[in-house]
Design a protein around this motif. Structure first.
Motif, short mmCIF file in Angstrom:
data_model
loop_
_atom_site.label_atom_id
_atom_site.label_comp_id
_atom_site.label_asym_id
_atom_site.label_seq_id
_atom_site.Cartn_x
_atom_site.Cartn_y
_atom_site.Cartn_z
N LEU A 24 3.91 4.25 -12.06
CA LEU A 24 3.76 3.15 -11.10
C LEU A 24 4.78 3.29 -9.97
CD1 LEU A 24 2.75 0.33 -10.18
CD2 LEU A 24 4.46 -0.66 -11.73
N THR A 25 6.01 3.59 -10.31
CA THR A 25 7.05 3.73 -9.30
C THR A 25 6.77 4.93 -8.39
OG1 THR A 25 8.62 2.83 -10.91
CG2 THR A 25 9.54 3.81 -8.92
N HIS A 26 6.28 6.03 -8.97
CA HIS A 26 5.89 7.18 -8.16
C HIS A 26 4.80 6.79 -7.16
CE1 HIS A 26 8.15 10.63 -9.57
NE2 HIS A 26 7.94 10.29 -10.83
N GLY A 27 3.81 6.05 -7.64
CA GLY A 27 2.72 5.62 -6.75
C GLY A 27 3.22 4.73 -5.63
N LEU A 28 4.10 3.78 -5.97
CA LEU A 28 4.63 2.87 -4.94
C LEU A 28 5.49 3.64 -3.95
CD1 LEU A 28 5.58 -0.22 -7.14
CD2 LEU A 28 3.62 0.02 -5.61
N ALA A 29 6.31 4.59 -4.43
CA ALA A 29 7.14 5.38 -3.53
C ALA A 29 6.29 6.20 -2.57
CB ALA A 29 8.06 6.29 -4.34
N CYS A 30 5.17 6.72 -3.09
CA CYS A 30 4.26 7.51 -2.25
C CYS A 30 3.62 6.63 -1.17
CB CYS A 30 3.20 8.17 -3.12
SG CYS A 30 2.06 9.24 -2.22
N LEU A 31 3.12 5.46 -1.57
CA LEU A 31 2.49 4.54 -0.60
C LEU A 31 3.51 4.04 0.42
CD1 LEU A 31 0.19 2.45 -2.98
CD2 LEU A 31 -0.49 4.26 -1.39
N PHE A 32 4.73 3.81 -0.03
CA PHE A 32 5.79 3.40 0.88
C PHE A 32 6.07 4.51 1.90
CE2 PHE A 32 10.56 3.23 1.47
CZ PHE A 32 10.52 2.24 2.44
N GLY A 33 6.13 5.76 1.43
CA GLY A 33 6.37 6.88 2.33
C GLY A 33 5.25 7.08 3.33
N MET A 34 4.03 6.73 2.97
CA MET A 34 2.90 6.88 3.88
C MET A 34 3.06 6.03 5.13
SD MET A 34 -0.36 7.11 1.29
CE MET A 34 -1.54 7.06 2.62
N GLY A 35 3.80 4.92 5.01
CA GLY A 35 3.98 4.05 6.16
C GLY A 35 5.01 4.56 7.15
N SER A 36 5.70 5.65 6.83
CA SER A 36 6.79 6.12 7.69
C SER A 36 6.30 6.63 9.04
CB SER A 36 7.59 7.21 6.96
OG SER A 36 6.74 8.28 6.60
N TRP A 37 5.26 7.48 9.02
CA TRP A 37 4.79 8.08 10.27
C TRP A 37 3.28 7.97 10.44
CZ3 TRP A 37 7.59 9.81 14.34
CH2 TRP A 37 8.97 9.95 14.14
N VAL A 38 2.62 7.10 9.69
CA VAL A 38 1.16 7.05 9.74
C VAL A 38 0.66 6.58 11.10
CG1 VAL A 38 0.96 4.66 8.86
CG2 VAL A 38 -0.88 6.32 8.44
N ALA A 39 1.41 5.69 11.77
CA ALA A 39 0.94 5.15 13.05
C ALA A 39 0.91 6.22 14.13
CB ALA A 39 1.82 3.98 13.47
N ILE A 40 2.03 6.93 14.31
CA ILE A 40 2.09 7.96 15.35
C ILE A 40 1.21 9.15 14.98
CG2 ILE A 40 3.62 9.66 16.42
CD1 ILE A 40 3.78 6.83 17.58
N ASN A 41 1.19 9.54 13.71
CA ASN A 41 0.28 10.61 13.31
C ASN A 41 -1.17 10.24 13.58
OD1 ASN A 41 2.25 12.39 12.38
ND2 ASN A 41 2.29 11.51 10.34
N GLY A 42 -1.50 8.98 13.37
CA GLY A 42 -2.84 8.50 13.69
C GLY A 42 -3.14 8.60 15.17
N MET A 43 -2.16 8.31 16.01
CA MET A 43 -2.34 8.45 17.45
C MET A 43 -2.64 9.90 17.82
SD MET A 43 -2.15 5.66 19.28
CE MET A 43 -1.77 6.39 20.87
N TRP A 44 -1.91 10.83 17.21
CA TRP A 44 -2.10 12.24 17.55
C TRP A 44 -3.52 12.71 17.21
CZ3 TRP A 44 0.70 14.79 20.78
CH2 TRP A 44 2.06 14.55 20.93
N VAL A 45 -4.00 12.37 16.02
CA VAL A 45 -5.33 12.88 15.62
C VAL A 45 -6.45 12.18 16.36
CG1 VAL A 45 -4.51 13.56 13.34
CG2 VAL A 45 -5.50 11.29 13.65
N GLU A 46 -6.18 11.01 16.94
CA GLU A 46 -7.22 10.27 17.67
C GLU A 46 -7.25 10.65 19.15
OE1 GLU A 46 -10.30 7.20 17.14
OE2 GLU A 46 -9.26 8.74 15.96
N LEU A 47 -6.32 11.49 19.58
CA LEU A 47 -6.25 11.86 21.00
C LEU A 47 -7.56 12.39 21.58
CD1 LEU A 47 -2.70 13.48 21.37
CD2 LEU A 47 -3.48 11.26 22.21
#
Length: 477
Positions: A24-47
Protein backbone atom coordinates in the motif's frame (compact mmCIF):
# COMPACT_ATOMS: atom_id res chain seq x y z
CA UNK A 1 -14.62 8.50 16.65
CA UNK A 2 -14.43 7.26 20.25
CA UNK A 3 -11.22 6.00 21.85
CA UNK A 4 -12.54 2.44 21.84
CA UNK A 5 -13.29 2.66 18.12
CA UNK A 6 -9.81 4.04 17.47
CA UNK A 7 -8.21 1.20 19.43
CA UNK A 8 -10.33 -1.30 17.52
CA UNK A 9 -9.22 0.23 14.21
CA UNK A 10 -5.54 0.02 15.15
CA UNK A 11 -6.06 -3.59 16.28
CA UNK A 12 -7.56 -4.48 12.90
CA UNK A 13 -4.68 -2.77 11.11
CA UNK A 14 -2.19 -4.80 13.13
CA UNK A 15 -3.88 -7.97 11.91
CA UNK A 16 -3.17 -7.02 8.28
CA UNK A 17 0.09 -8.57 7.04
CA UNK A 18 3.03 -6.17 6.92
CA UNK A 19 3.65 -7.06 3.26
CA UNK A 20 0.22 -5.72 2.30
CA UNK A 21 0.89 -2.52 4.23
CA UNK A 22 4.23 -2.20 2.49
CA UNK A 23 2.53 -2.69 -0.88
CA UNK A 24 0.00 0.00 0.00
CA UNK A 25 2.77 2.43 0.90
CA UNK A 26 4.63 1.61 -2.32
CA UNK A 27 1.47 2.34 -4.30
CA UNK A 28 0.86 5.64 -2.50
CA UNK A 29 4.50 6.70 -2.95
CA UNK A 30 4.25 5.93 -6.67
CA UNK A 31 1.00 7.91 -7.09
CA UNK A 32 2.49 10.76 -5.08
CA UNK A 33 5.56 10.79 -7.34
CA UNK A 34 3.35 10.91 -10.44
CA UNK A 35 2.17 14.36 -9.38
CA UNK A 36 5.70 15.79 -9.45
CA UNK A 37 6.01 16.50 -13.18
CA UNK A 38 2.77 15.22 -14.73
CA UNK A 39 1.48 18.72 -15.58
CA UNK A 40 4.51 19.93 -17.55
CA UNK A 41 5.10 16.50 -19.11
CA UNK A 42 1.48 16.61 -20.22
CA UNK A 43 2.07 19.99 -21.84
CA UNK A 44 5.03 18.63 -23.78
CA UNK A 45 3.19 15.63 -25.24
CA UNK A 46 0.16 17.76 -26.14
CA UNK A 47 2.24 20.29 -28.11
CA UNK A 48 1.58 18.80 -31.58
CA UNK A 49 -2.15 19.34 -31.01
CA UNK A 50 -2.15 22.82 -29.51
CA UNK A 51 0.61 24.57 -31.51
CA UNK A 52 -1.58 24.72 -34.60
CA UNK A 53 -4.21 26.77 -32.76
CA UNK A 54 -2.02 29.41 -31.09
CA UNK A 55 0.02 32.30 -32.56
CA UNK A 56 3.34 31.07 -31.09
CA UNK A 57 3.18 27.88 -33.19
CA UNK A 58 6.34 25.71 -32.79
CA UNK A 59 8.16 28.45 -30.90
CA UNK A 60 6.06 27.41 -27.89
CA UNK A 61 8.52 24.65 -26.78
CA UNK A 62 11.36 27.15 -26.36
CA UNK A 63 9.01 29.55 -24.53
CA UNK A 64 7.98 26.71 -22.23
CA UNK A 65 11.61 25.90 -21.53
CA UNK A 66 12.28 29.48 -20.41
CA UNK A 67 9.09 29.62 -18.32
CA UNK A 68 10.10 26.42 -16.55
CA UNK A 69 13.45 27.93 -15.62
CA UNK A 70 11.87 31.22 -14.48
CA UNK A 71 9.75 29.09 -12.17
CA UNK A 72 12.89 28.12 -10.27
CA UNK A 73 12.07 31.04 -7.98
CA UNK A 74 10.10 28.44 -5.99
CA UNK A 75 13.00 26.01 -5.45
CA UNK A 76 15.32 28.95 -4.77
CA UNK A 77 13.11 30.16 -1.92
CA UNK A 78 12.83 26.68 -0.40
CA UNK A 79 16.59 26.08 -0.66
CA UNK A 80 17.44 29.42 0.94
CA UNK A 81 15.01 28.70 3.77
CA UNK A 82 16.72 25.35 4.45
CA UNK A 83 20.13 27.03 4.26
CA UNK A 84 19.53 30.01 6.53
CA UNK A 85 16.60 28.76 8.65
CA UNK A 86 17.20 25.02 8.98
CA UNK A 87 14.25 23.20 10.47
CA UNK A 88 11.96 26.22 10.23
CA UNK A 89 10.19 25.07 7.05
CA UNK A 90 7.94 22.02 7.01
CA UNK A 91 7.52 20.65 3.46
CA UNK A 92 4.01 19.34 4.05
CA UNK A 93 2.11 22.68 3.97
CA UNK A 94 4.12 23.71 0.90
CA UNK A 95 3.21 20.46 -0.86
CA UNK A 96 -0.48 20.99 -0.11
CA UNK A 97 -0.26 24.49 -1.60
CA UNK A 98 1.61 23.60 -4.79
CA UNK A 99 -0.43 20.48 -5.57
CA UNK A 100 -3.63 22.48 -5.02
CA UNK A 101 -2.27 25.17 -7.36
CA UNK A 102 -1.50 22.48 -9.94
CA UNK A 103 -5.08 21.16 -9.77
CA UNK A 104 -6.52 24.65 -10.30
CA UNK A 105 -4.09 25.63 -13.10
CA UNK A 106 -4.65 22.46 -15.16
CA UNK A 107 -8.41 22.86 -14.70
CA UNK A 108 -8.27 26.46 -15.97
CA UNK A 109 -6.11 25.41 -18.94
CA UNK A 110 -9.03 23.36 -20.24
CA UNK A 111 -11.05 26.55 -20.67
CA UNK A 112 -8.48 29.24 -21.52
CA UNK A 113 -5.63 27.68 -23.49
CA UNK A 114 -6.95 28.98 -26.84
CA UNK A 115 -7.52 32.56 -25.62
CA UNK A 116 -5.18 35.22 -26.98
CA UNK A 117 -4.33 38.80 -25.98
CA UNK A 118 -3.09 41.57 -28.28
CA UNK A 119 0.28 42.93 -27.16
CA UNK A 120 2.03 45.55 -29.32
CA UNK A 121 -0.19 44.81 -32.34
CA UNK A 122 0.44 41.06 -32.22
CA UNK A 123 -1.48 38.18 -30.69
CA UNK A 124 -0.03 36.14 -27.85
CA UNK A 125 -1.38 33.19 -25.85
CA UNK A 126 -1.09 35.00 -22.52
CA UNK A 127 -3.47 32.73 -20.52
CA UNK A 128 -1.67 29.61 -21.78
CA UNK A 129 1.75 31.04 -20.95
CA UNK A 130 0.72 32.32 -17.49
CA UNK A 131 -0.90 29.02 -16.52
CA UNK A 132 2.11 27.13 -17.89
CA UNK A 133 4.33 29.27 -15.67
CA UNK A 134 2.21 28.42 -12.62
CA UNK A 135 2.43 24.72 -13.48
CA UNK A 136 6.19 25.12 -13.84
CA UNK A 137 6.36 26.62 -10.35
CA UNK A 138 4.43 23.61 -9.06
CA UNK A 139 6.63 21.03 -10.75
CA UNK A 140 9.96 22.76 -10.09
CA UNK A 141 9.13 23.27 -6.42
CA UNK A 142 8.24 19.58 -6.15
CA UNK A 143 11.94 18.78 -6.68
CA UNK A 144 12.88 20.40 -3.35
CA UNK A 145 9.77 19.40 -1.37
CA UNK A 146 8.65 15.96 -2.53
CA UNK A 147 12.12 14.40 -2.16
CA UNK A 148 12.76 15.71 1.39
CA UNK A 149 9.27 14.56 2.39
CA UNK A 150 10.20 11.02 1.32
CA UNK A 151 12.84 11.09 4.08
CA UNK A 152 9.95 10.42 6.46
CA UNK A 153 9.53 6.93 4.94
CA UNK A 154 11.88 3.99 4.79
CA UNK A 155 14.64 4.06 2.11
CA UNK A 156 13.01 1.51 -0.21
CA UNK A 157 10.10 3.84 -0.90
CA UNK A 158 12.34 6.48 -2.47
CA UNK A 159 12.95 4.27 -5.51
CA UNK A 160 9.19 3.73 -5.81
CA UNK A 161 8.77 7.49 -5.71
CA UNK A 162 11.24 7.83 -8.60
CA UNK A 163 9.26 5.20 -10.51
CA UNK A 164 6.16 7.34 -10.01
CA UNK A 165 8.10 10.37 -11.20
CA UNK A 166 8.93 8.42 -14.34
CA UNK A 167 5.28 7.48 -14.80
CA UNK A 168 4.46 11.20 -14.70
CA UNK A 169 5.89 11.28 -18.21
CA UNK A 170 4.68 7.88 -19.39
CA UNK A 171 0.99 8.16 -18.48
CA UNK A 172 0.37 11.48 -20.32
CA UNK A 173 2.34 10.14 -23.31
CA UNK A 174 0.14 7.02 -23.51
CA UNK A 175 -3.01 9.12 -23.23
CA UNK A 176 -1.75 11.44 -25.99
CA UNK A 177 -0.97 8.38 -28.12
CA UNK A 178 -4.54 7.13 -27.67
CA UNK A 179 -5.75 10.64 -28.42
CA UNK A 180 -3.96 10.59 -31.78
CA UNK A 181 -2.02 13.80 -31.28
CA UNK A 182 -0.38 15.33 -34.36
CA UNK A 183 -1.33 12.70 -36.98
CA UNK A 184 -0.66 14.25 -40.40
CA UNK A 185 -1.82 13.32 -43.89
CA UNK A 186 -0.46 14.89 -47.05
CA UNK A 187 -3.05 16.03 -49.59
CA UNK A 188 -2.64 17.43 -53.08
CA UNK A 189 -2.83 21.20 -52.63
CA UNK A 190 -4.69 21.68 -55.94
CA UNK A 191 -7.39 19.20 -54.86
CA UNK A 192 -7.58 17.94 -58.46
CA UNK A 193 -7.36 14.33 -57.47
CA UNK A 194 -7.57 12.04 -54.54
CA UNK A 195 -3.85 11.93 -53.81
CA UNK A 196 -3.46 11.33 -50.13
CA UNK A 197 -0.34 9.93 -48.57
CA UNK A 198 0.66 9.60 -44.97
CA UNK A 199 3.58 11.78 -43.97
CA UNK A 200 5.37 8.69 -42.72
CA UNK A 201 5.40 7.01 -46.14
CA UNK A 202 6.17 10.08 -48.23
CA UNK A 203 9.55 9.77 -49.92
CA UNK A 204 9.75 13.05 -51.76
CA UNK A 205 9.41 11.42 -55.19
CA UNK A 206 6.29 13.33 -56.20
CA UNK A 207 6.68 16.69 -57.92
CA UNK A 208 3.20 17.81 -56.88
CA UNK A 209 2.82 20.39 -54.13
CA UNK A 210 1.32 18.71 -51.09
CA UNK A 211 -0.37 20.25 -48.08
CA UNK A 212 -0.08 18.91 -44.54
CA UNK A 213 -3.53 18.13 -43.12
CA UNK A 214 -3.63 17.48 -39.37
CA UNK A 215 -6.22 14.86 -38.57
CA UNK A 216 -8.66 15.60 -35.74
CA UNK A 217 -7.80 13.97 -32.41
CA UNK A 218 -10.08 11.38 -30.84
CA UNK A 219 -10.74 13.80 -27.99
CA UNK A 220 -9.93 17.46 -27.49
CA UNK A 221 -7.12 19.20 -25.64
CA UNK A 222 -9.73 20.38 -23.15
CA UNK A 223 -10.43 16.79 -22.13
CA UNK A 224 -6.68 16.11 -21.90
CA UNK A 225 -6.15 19.03 -19.53
CA UNK A 226 -9.05 17.84 -17.39
CA UNK A 227 -7.30 14.47 -17.24
CA UNK A 228 -4.12 16.20 -16.01
CA UNK A 229 -6.14 17.94 -13.33
CA UNK A 230 -7.55 14.57 -12.23
CA UNK A 231 -3.99 13.18 -12.05
CA UNK A 232 -3.03 16.02 -9.72
CA UNK A 233 -6.05 15.21 -7.55
CA UNK A 234 -4.90 11.57 -7.33
CA UNK A 235 -1.44 12.73 -6.25
CA UNK A 236 -2.96 14.96 -3.57
CA UNK A 237 -5.07 12.09 -2.22
CA UNK A 238 -1.99 9.84 -2.13
CA UNK A 239 -0.09 12.54 -0.23
CA UNK A 240 -2.92 12.91 2.30
CA UNK A 241 -2.94 9.15 2.89
CA UNK A 242 0.85 9.06 3.27
CA UNK A 243 0.46 11.64 6.02
CA UNK A 244 -2.62 10.38 7.82
CA UNK A 245 -3.32 6.72 7.01
CA UNK A 246 -2.62 4.65 10.16
CA UNK A 247 -1.14 1.80 8.13
CA UNK A 248 1.59 4.07 6.75
CA UNK A 249 2.70 5.18 10.21
CA UNK A 250 4.74 2.01 10.76
CA UNK A 251 6.64 2.71 7.52
CA UNK A 252 7.90 6.09 8.72
CA UNK A 253 11.39 6.72 10.01
CA UNK A 254 12.02 8.38 13.35
CA UNK A 255 12.53 12.11 13.82
CA UNK A 256 16.25 11.67 14.39
CA UNK A 257 16.68 10.40 10.84
CA UNK A 258 14.51 13.15 9.39
CA UNK A 259 16.45 15.87 11.21
CA UNK A 260 19.70 14.64 9.74
CA UNK A 261 21.15 13.05 12.91
CA UNK A 262 22.11 9.71 11.42
CA UNK A 263 24.39 8.41 14.12
CA UNK A 264 21.79 6.29 15.88
CA UNK A 265 20.35 5.06 12.60
CA UNK A 266 23.75 3.97 11.32
CA UNK A 267 24.53 2.18 14.57
CA UNK A 268 21.27 0.26 14.27
CA UNK A 269 22.11 -0.62 10.67
CA UNK A 270 25.55 -1.81 11.79
CA UNK A 271 23.96 -4.33 14.17
CA UNK A 272 22.04 -5.92 11.31
CA UNK A 273 24.40 -5.35 8.39
CA UNK A 274 23.76 -8.73 6.85
CA UNK A 275 20.01 -8.15 6.84
CA UNK A 276 20.23 -4.87 4.93
CA UNK A 277 18.69 -4.40 1.54
CA UNK A 278 21.10 -3.27 -1.22
CA UNK A 279 19.62 0.24 -1.05
CA UNK A 280 20.69 0.70 2.57
CA UNK A 281 24.31 -0.35 2.15
CA UNK A 282 26.77 2.51 1.69
CA UNK A 283 29.07 2.31 -1.29
CA UNK A 284 32.07 2.93 0.97
CA UNK A 285 32.49 0.98 4.19
CA UNK A 286 32.88 2.86 7.50
CA UNK A 287 36.48 1.66 7.82
CA UNK A 288 37.35 3.09 4.42
CA UNK A 289 35.49 6.28 5.18
CA UNK A 290 37.64 6.92 8.27
CA UNK A 291 40.74 7.08 6.10
CA UNK A 292 39.24 9.59 3.66
CA UNK A 293 39.91 13.28 4.27
CA UNK A 294 38.36 15.76 3.96
CA UNK A 295 34.86 14.42 4.59
CA UNK A 296 31.62 15.95 3.35
CA UNK A 297 29.30 17.71 5.75
CA UNK A 298 26.22 15.75 4.63
CA UNK A 299 24.72 13.21 6.99
CA UNK A 300 27.13 10.35 7.50
CA UNK A 301 30.11 12.04 5.82
CA UNK A 302 30.49 8.79 3.89
CA UNK A 303 31.91 10.61 0.85
CA UNK A 304 34.81 13.01 0.50
CA UNK A 305 34.19 16.58 -0.64
CA UNK A 306 35.62 15.73 -4.06
CA UNK A 307 33.23 12.79 -4.43
CA UNK A 308 30.28 14.97 -3.42
CA UNK A 309 31.27 17.57 -6.02
CA UNK A 310 31.50 14.81 -8.64
CA UNK A 311 28.05 13.45 -7.71
CA UNK A 312 26.45 16.90 -7.93
CA UNK A 313 28.20 17.72 -11.21
CA UNK A 314 26.94 14.49 -12.75
CA UNK A 315 23.45 15.22 -11.39
CA UNK A 316 23.44 18.73 -12.90
CA UNK A 317 24.77 17.48 -16.27
CA UNK A 318 22.29 14.60 -16.51
CA UNK A 319 19.31 16.82 -15.69
CA UNK A 320 20.47 19.53 -18.09
CA UNK A 321 20.41 16.96 -20.89
CA UNK A 322 17.21 15.12 -19.97
CA UNK A 323 15.10 18.07 -18.81
CA UNK A 324 16.12 20.87 -21.16
CA UNK A 325 18.72 20.33 -23.89
CA UNK A 326 17.37 17.25 -25.65
CA UNK A 327 13.61 17.89 -25.11
CA UNK A 328 14.00 21.28 -26.83
CA UNK A 329 15.16 19.55 -30.03
CA UNK A 330 13.09 16.36 -29.88
CA UNK A 331 10.78 17.41 -32.71
CA UNK A 332 13.77 18.36 -34.92
CA UNK A 333 15.47 15.02 -34.30
CA UNK A 334 12.41 12.82 -34.87
CA UNK A 335 9.91 14.51 -37.21
CA UNK A 336 12.09 14.18 -40.34
CA UNK A 337 11.63 10.42 -39.96
CA UNK A 338 7.84 10.84 -39.80
CA UNK A 339 5.18 11.43 -37.20
CA UNK A 340 5.15 7.76 -36.27
CA UNK A 341 8.85 7.97 -35.37
CA UNK A 342 8.20 11.11 -33.32
CA UNK A 343 5.38 9.57 -31.30
CA UNK A 344 7.17 6.26 -30.90
CA UNK A 345 10.35 7.97 -29.66
CA UNK A 346 8.42 10.17 -27.22
CA UNK A 347 6.37 7.25 -25.87
CA UNK A 348 9.18 4.71 -25.60
CA UNK A 349 11.48 7.28 -23.98
CA UNK A 350 8.73 7.90 -21.43
CA UNK A 351 8.53 4.13 -20.83
CA UNK A 352 12.30 3.95 -20.37
CA UNK A 353 12.18 6.31 -17.39
CA UNK A 354 10.12 4.11 -15.01
CA UNK A 355 11.89 1.02 -16.37
CA UNK A 356 15.19 2.55 -15.23
CA UNK A 357 13.65 3.16 -11.80
CA UNK A 358 12.57 -0.47 -11.48
CA UNK A 359 16.04 -1.64 -12.51
CA UNK A 360 17.56 0.64 -9.88
CA UNK A 361 15.14 -0.77 -7.31
CA UNK A 362 16.65 -4.24 -7.66
CA UNK A 363 20.19 -3.37 -8.84
CA UNK A 364 21.26 -0.06 -7.28
CA UNK A 365 24.91 -0.06 -8.36
CA UNK A 366 26.47 2.82 -6.42
CA UNK A 367 29.97 2.72 -7.87
CA UNK A 368 30.98 6.24 -8.85
CA UNK A 369 33.11 4.80 -11.67
CA UNK A 370 30.11 2.95 -13.08
CA UNK A 371 28.02 6.12 -12.68
CA UNK A 372 30.57 8.08 -14.72
CA UNK A 373 30.68 5.39 -17.41
CA UNK A 374 26.89 5.26 -17.68
CA UNK A 375 26.75 9.07 -17.88
CA UNK A 376 29.19 9.05 -20.81
CA UNK A 377 27.21 6.21 -22.42
CA UNK A 378 23.95 8.19 -22.26
CA UNK A 379 25.68 11.40 -23.32
CA UNK A 380 26.92 9.64 -26.44
CA UNK A 381 23.38 8.83 -27.52
CA UNK A 382 22.39 12.38 -26.65
CA UNK A 383 25.14 13.65 -28.96
CA UNK A 384 23.76 11.51 -31.80
CA UNK A 385 20.25 12.88 -31.20
CA UNK A 386 21.60 16.45 -31.19
CA UNK A 387 23.49 15.80 -34.42
CA UNK A 388 20.33 14.52 -36.14
CA UNK A 389 18.45 17.59 -34.91
CA UNK A 390 21.17 19.85 -36.33
CA UNK A 391 20.95 18.04 -39.69
CA UNK A 392 17.14 18.43 -39.80
CA UNK A 393 15.21 18.35 -42.08
CA UNK A 394 17.62 15.95 -43.81
CA UNK A 395 19.32 13.81 -41.14
CA UNK A 396 21.11 10.53 -41.77
CA UNK A 397 18.99 7.67 -43.15
CA UNK A 398 15.99 9.99 -43.44
CA UNK A 399 14.09 7.83 -45.92
CA UNK A 400 15.20 4.49 -44.45
CA UNK A 401 13.38 2.33 -41.93
CA UNK A 402 16.74 1.81 -40.22
CA UNK A 403 16.93 5.56 -39.61
CA UNK A 404 13.64 5.44 -37.71
CA UNK A 405 14.83 2.44 -35.68
CA UNK A 406 18.14 4.12 -34.81
CA UNK A 407 16.63 7.44 -33.69
CA UNK A 408 13.96 5.71 -31.56
CA UNK A 409 16.57 3.38 -30.03
CA UNK A 410 18.86 6.36 -29.35
CA UNK A 411 16.10 8.11 -27.42
CA UNK A 412 15.30 4.96 -25.42
CA UNK A 413 18.93 4.29 -24.42
CA UNK A 414 19.57 7.97 -23.71
CA UNK A 415 16.65 8.22 -21.27
CA UNK A 416 17.19 4.72 -19.81
CA UNK A 417 20.85 5.22 -18.90
CA UNK A 418 20.61 8.77 -17.56
CA UNK A 419 17.39 8.07 -15.65
CA UNK A 420 19.18 5.21 -13.90
CA UNK A 421 21.99 7.59 -12.96
CA UNK A 422 19.50 10.09 -11.51
CA UNK A 423 17.79 7.43 -9.39
CA UNK A 424 21.05 6.02 -8.02
CA UNK A 425 22.24 9.52 -7.10
CA UNK A 426 18.92 10.09 -5.33
CA UNK A 427 19.36 6.86 -3.36
CA UNK A 428 22.94 7.80 -2.43
CA UNK A 429 21.94 11.27 -1.25
CA UNK A 430 18.95 9.86 0.59
CA UNK A 431 21.35 7.97 2.85
CA UNK A 432 23.24 11.23 3.42
CA UNK A 433 20.23 12.85 5.08
CA UNK A 434 17.50 15.43 4.66
CA UNK A 435 19.83 18.30 3.76
CA UNK A 436 21.44 16.29 0.96
CA UNK A 437 18.04 15.65 -0.64
CA UNK A 438 17.16 19.35 -0.49
CA UNK A 439 20.40 20.15 -2.31
CA UNK A 440 19.70 17.28 -4.70
CA UNK A 441 16.47 18.97 -5.77
CA UNK A 442 18.21 22.35 -6.03
CA UNK A 443 20.97 20.94 -8.26
CA UNK A 444 18.37 19.21 -10.45
CA UNK A 445 16.72 22.56 -11.09
CA UNK A 446 20.05 24.37 -11.53
CA UNK A 447 21.21 21.91 -14.17
CA UNK A 448 17.88 22.13 -15.96
CA UNK A 449 18.05 25.93 -15.91
CA UNK A 450 21.57 26.06 -17.36
CA UNK A 451 20.54 23.67 -20.13
CA UNK A 452 17.42 25.66 -20.97
CA UNK A 453 19.19 29.03 -21.00
CA UNK A 454 21.85 27.55 -23.28
CA UNK A 455 19.35 26.12 -25.77
CA UNK A 456 16.87 29.00 -25.98
CA UNK A 457 19.01 31.32 -28.14
CA UNK A 458 20.10 28.44 -30.37
CA UNK A 459 16.52 27.36 -31.06
CA UNK A 460 14.49 30.58 -30.91
CA UNK A 461 16.93 33.43 -31.61
CA UNK A 462 19.50 32.12 -34.07
CA UNK A 463 17.25 29.43 -35.60
CA UNK A 464 20.01 26.84 -35.91
CA UNK A 465 17.45 24.02 -36.11
CA UNK A 466 15.11 23.70 -39.10
CA UNK A 467 11.90 21.71 -38.87
CA UNK A 468 11.10 21.33 -42.55
CA UNK A 469 7.75 20.56 -44.14
CA UNK A 470 6.15 17.24 -43.25
CA UNK A 471 4.94 16.78 -46.83
CA UNK A 472 7.20 18.77 -49.19
CA UNK A 473 10.72 18.52 -47.81
CA UNK A 474 12.95 16.73 -50.32
CA UNK A 475 16.32 15.36 -49.31
CA UNK A 476 19.02 13.78 -51.48
CA UNK A 477 18.73 10.02 -51.45
Amino acid sequence: MSSSDSEHLHFLICLIPASIMSLLTHGLACLFGMGSWVAINGMWVELPLIVNHIPERWYLPSYLTILIQMANVGPLFITLMHRFRPGALDERPVIYCIVGLGIIATFLLAFFWRHTVTIVSSLHSVPLLVLSFLLSVVDCTSSVTFLPFMMRLRPQYLTTYFAGEGLSGLVPALVALIQGVGVVHCQNATLTGVANKTADNFTGDSSAELKAIYQPAKFSAEVFFMFLSAMMVVSLVAFILLNHHPAVARERKNDLYYSGDLAQEKREQGLSLHAQTPEQKPMISPLEAVRREPRSSFGTGMYSNLEVVFIFLVLAWVNALTNAVLPSVQSYSCLPYGNQAYHLAATMAAVANPVACFIAMFMPIRSLIFMGFLTMFGTGFGAYIMAMAALSPCPLLVYSASGTVVIVLAWILFVLSLSYVKVVIGVILRDEGHSALVWCGAVVQLGSMVGAVSMFPLVSVYGLFKSGDACNTKCPM
